[in-house]
Design a protein around this motif. Structure first.
Motif: not given
Length: 168
Positions: A48-51, A79-81, A116-117, A124-125
Motif C-alpha cells: 500500500t505504500n509505494s513511495r 482511489g488517489g493512490r 501510468a509509471y 514522486h519526484v
C-alpha cells in the motif's frame, strides 16, 4: 507463514499492507528460512505504500542474496493512490551462478514506456523535492538511489529536467 509445510505454497501473495509488514511476514528473524522451508517459488506483492524508499527497501531485501528475481511489474492509480504490483521468482540453483543484475522498482515499467509509471515518477519526484527542501538538502538513501536510477534508466531524458533540483 507459520502453518505452512514444505510444498504447501508454490506461490505467496501479499497485498493490502505496508512494505515493512510484508518484510516481517516473509523474512521473520531477518532471514528467509521460512520461505526456503515451504519451498515457495513465486512471490506476488502489492504494497500500500509505494513511495520509492519503501519499494527500494522491499526490492533490496528480496534481491540481496540473489535468491529472487523480479519477473514482472504493473502499476495502477486507484482511489488517489499508486499501487505497484510485482512478481518475483526464486532463482534456480544453477541460475544463482549467473550474475543477475539488480532490478530497481519500475524496471519493467520503464521498458514498456508506461504512461501510468511516467505519472508516478512525476508525482514522486515532486514529493521528494518537497522533502529535500524541507530537510535542508537531504533524502533517505533509498530515495536518492531511486532518483539516480530514473535519470539513468530513461533513454530520452524526459525525467532529467524533473530532477535538476537534486544534487547527488
Amino acid at each position: 507463514l507459520e502453518p505452512l509445510h514444505p510444498g504447501d505454497a508454490d506461490a505467496i501473495i501479499l497485498a493490502g499492507m505496508g512494505v515493512h509488514t510484508m518484510l516481517d511476514i516473509l523474512f521473520q528473524d531477518d532471514h528467509d528460512a521460512r520461505l526456503n522451508a515451504i519451498q515457495t517459488n513465486y512471490i506476488f506483492l502489492q504494497p500500500t505504500n509505494s513511495r520509492p524508499q519503501n519499494t527500494m527497501t522491499l526490492y533490496d531485501r528480496l534481491q540481496q542474496n540473489g535468491d529472487w528475481i523480479l519477473k514482472e511489474e504493473n502499476i495502477v492509480f486507484l482511489g488517489g493512490r499508486w499501487y505497484i504490483n510485482m512478481a518475483f521468482e526464486r532463482c534456480k540453483h544453477n541460475d544463482r551462478r549467473q550474475s543477475h543484475s539488480y532490478s530497481f522498482p519500475g524496471h519493467h515499467l520503464v521498458k514498456h514506456d508506461c504512461d501510468a509509471y511516467d505519472a508516478y515518477v512525476k508525482h514522486h519526484v515532486q514529493w521528494l523535492k518537497r522533502d529535500y527542501e524541507r530537510s535542508k538538502d537531504s533524502l533517505e538513501e533509498e530515495d536518492r538511489r531511486w532518483l539516480e536510477y530514473i535519470v539513468s534508466a530513461e533513454e530520452n531524458g524526459r525525467w532529467n529536467s524533473l530532477v535538476s533540483w537534486y544534487k547527488a
